[in-house]
Design a protein around this motif. Structure first.
Motif, short mmCIF file in Angstrom:
data_model
loop_
_atom_site.label_atom_id
_atom_site.label_comp_id
_atom_site.label_asym_id
_atom_site.label_seq_id
_atom_site.Cartn_x
_atom_site.Cartn_y
_atom_site.Cartn_z
N LYS A 3 0.21 -39.13 -18.60
CA LYS A 3 0.53 -40.39 -19.26
C LYS A 3 0.28 -41.57 -18.33
O LYS A 3 -0.12 -42.64 -18.76
N TYR A 4 0.50 -41.38 -17.04
CA TYR A 4 0.47 -42.47 -16.08
C TYR A 4 -0.77 -42.49 -15.18
O TYR A 4 -1.17 -43.54 -14.72
N PHE A 5 -1.34 -41.35 -14.89
CA PHE A 5 -2.40 -41.27 -13.89
C PHE A 5 -3.74 -40.83 -14.47
O PHE A 5 -4.62 -40.40 -13.74
N ASN A 6 -3.93 -40.96 -15.78
CA ASN A 6 -5.16 -40.45 -16.41
C ASN A 6 -6.40 -41.26 -16.05
O ASN A 6 -7.50 -40.78 -16.18
N ASN A 7 -6.27 -42.49 -15.56
CA ASN A 7 -7.43 -43.29 -15.17
C ASN A 7 -7.77 -43.15 -13.69
O ASN A 7 -8.70 -43.79 -13.22
N CYS A 8 -7.03 -42.35 -12.97
CA CYS A 8 -7.25 -42.20 -11.52
C CYS A 8 -8.41 -41.25 -11.25
O CYS A 8 -8.46 -40.15 -11.79
N TYR A 18 0.71 -45.33 -8.23
CA TYR A 18 2.08 -44.91 -7.90
C TYR A 18 2.93 -46.11 -7.47
O TYR A 18 4.04 -46.30 -7.95
N LYS A 19 2.39 -46.93 -6.57
CA LYS A 19 3.15 -48.07 -6.09
C LYS A 19 3.51 -49.02 -7.22
O LYS A 19 4.64 -49.50 -7.30
N SER A 20 2.58 -49.30 -8.12
CA SER A 20 2.90 -50.22 -9.21
C SER A 20 3.89 -49.60 -10.18
O SER A 20 4.76 -50.29 -10.71
N LEU A 21 3.80 -48.30 -10.40
CA LEU A 21 4.74 -47.62 -11.31
C LEU A 21 6.13 -47.53 -10.72
O LEU A 21 7.12 -47.63 -11.44
N VAL A 22 6.23 -47.33 -9.41
CA VAL A 22 7.55 -47.31 -8.77
C VAL A 22 8.23 -48.65 -8.98
O VAL A 22 9.40 -48.72 -9.33
N MET A 42 7.13 -39.67 -14.34
CA MET A 42 6.06 -40.28 -13.56
C MET A 42 5.93 -39.58 -12.21
O MET A 42 4.83 -39.31 -11.74
N GLN A 43 7.06 -39.26 -11.57
CA GLN A 43 7.03 -38.60 -10.26
C GLN A 43 6.34 -37.23 -10.36
O GLN A 43 5.56 -36.87 -9.48
N ALA A 44 6.62 -36.49 -11.41
CA ALA A 44 5.99 -35.17 -11.58
C ALA A 44 4.48 -35.33 -11.77
O ALA A 44 3.69 -34.57 -11.21
N GLU A 45 4.09 -36.32 -12.58
CA GLU A 45 2.66 -36.56 -12.79
C GLU A 45 1.99 -37.04 -11.51
O GLU A 45 0.84 -36.72 -11.24
N TYR A 46 2.72 -37.83 -10.72
CA TYR A 46 2.20 -38.32 -9.44
C TYR A 46 1.88 -37.13 -8.53
O TYR A 46 0.80 -37.07 -7.93
#
Length: 168
Positions: A3-8, A18-22, A42-46
């Motif tokens: 959900k959070y890191f799919n464009n990485c 990660y920094k912006s999501l934190v 988010m942490q698990a996805e990170y």
């Protein structure tokens, strides 16, 4: 599917995201909403994105390259967490190196304890997890490094522990 890191596409993308999501999702920063579950998600996805992309890097020209690293998601999060506890510093990611500038003199012992080294010609502290050997006798300024590897400055806005849910 993340959900959070799919464009990485690189580890630098993961660390920047990660920094912006934190900043956005940390429960201590977002009192109006219950973000604990979202933050843990988010942490698990990170962790998964970090492990998947940890050897894929990008330089300032946008070219990707592979370089093996042994750094873990927890190590990076713990390092950032400890840096956020220090006042009046600027945290900058250039390639896979962290550079610390600002009022660092008062934090000399803490930076040394975290594994940072001081670059006297650059008037900055640096951290790099992997062994590094200089390939030439020339010196590069911090601006030269920014141009070659790209640069992201992290805004330091709070000093809460962001690593708790990584180990949960």
């Amino acid at each position: 599917m993340t959900k959070y890191f799919n464009n990485c596409k690189t580890i630098e993308d993961v660390k920047q995201t990660y920094k912006s999501l934190v900043k956005e999702l940390h429960p201590d920063n977002n009192i109006a909403h219950d973000t604990t579950k979202l933050f843990q998600e988010m942490q698990a996805e990170y962790k998964a994105a970090f492990n998947r992309l940890k050897n894929i890097h990008v330089n300032a020209a946008g070219e990707t390259y592979e370089k093996e690293t042994t750094e873990t998601a927890e190590e990076f999060a713990d390092l950032i967490n400890n840096l956020y506890k220090l006042d009046n510093i600027i945290i900058e990611l250039c390639g896979s190196w962290l550079w610390i500038t600002g009022n660092t003199k008062e934090h000399k012992s803490e930076l040394k304890a975290l594994g940072f080294k001081y670059a006297s010609q650059k008037h900055a502290w640096y951290y790099h997890r992997e062994p590094w050997y200089k390939k030439s006798k020339g010196t590069s300024s911090l601006d030269d490094i920014r141009i070659k590897y790209g640069s992201t400055v992290f805004n330091k806005t709070y000093s809460n522990d962001i690593t708790d849910s990584l180990t949960a």
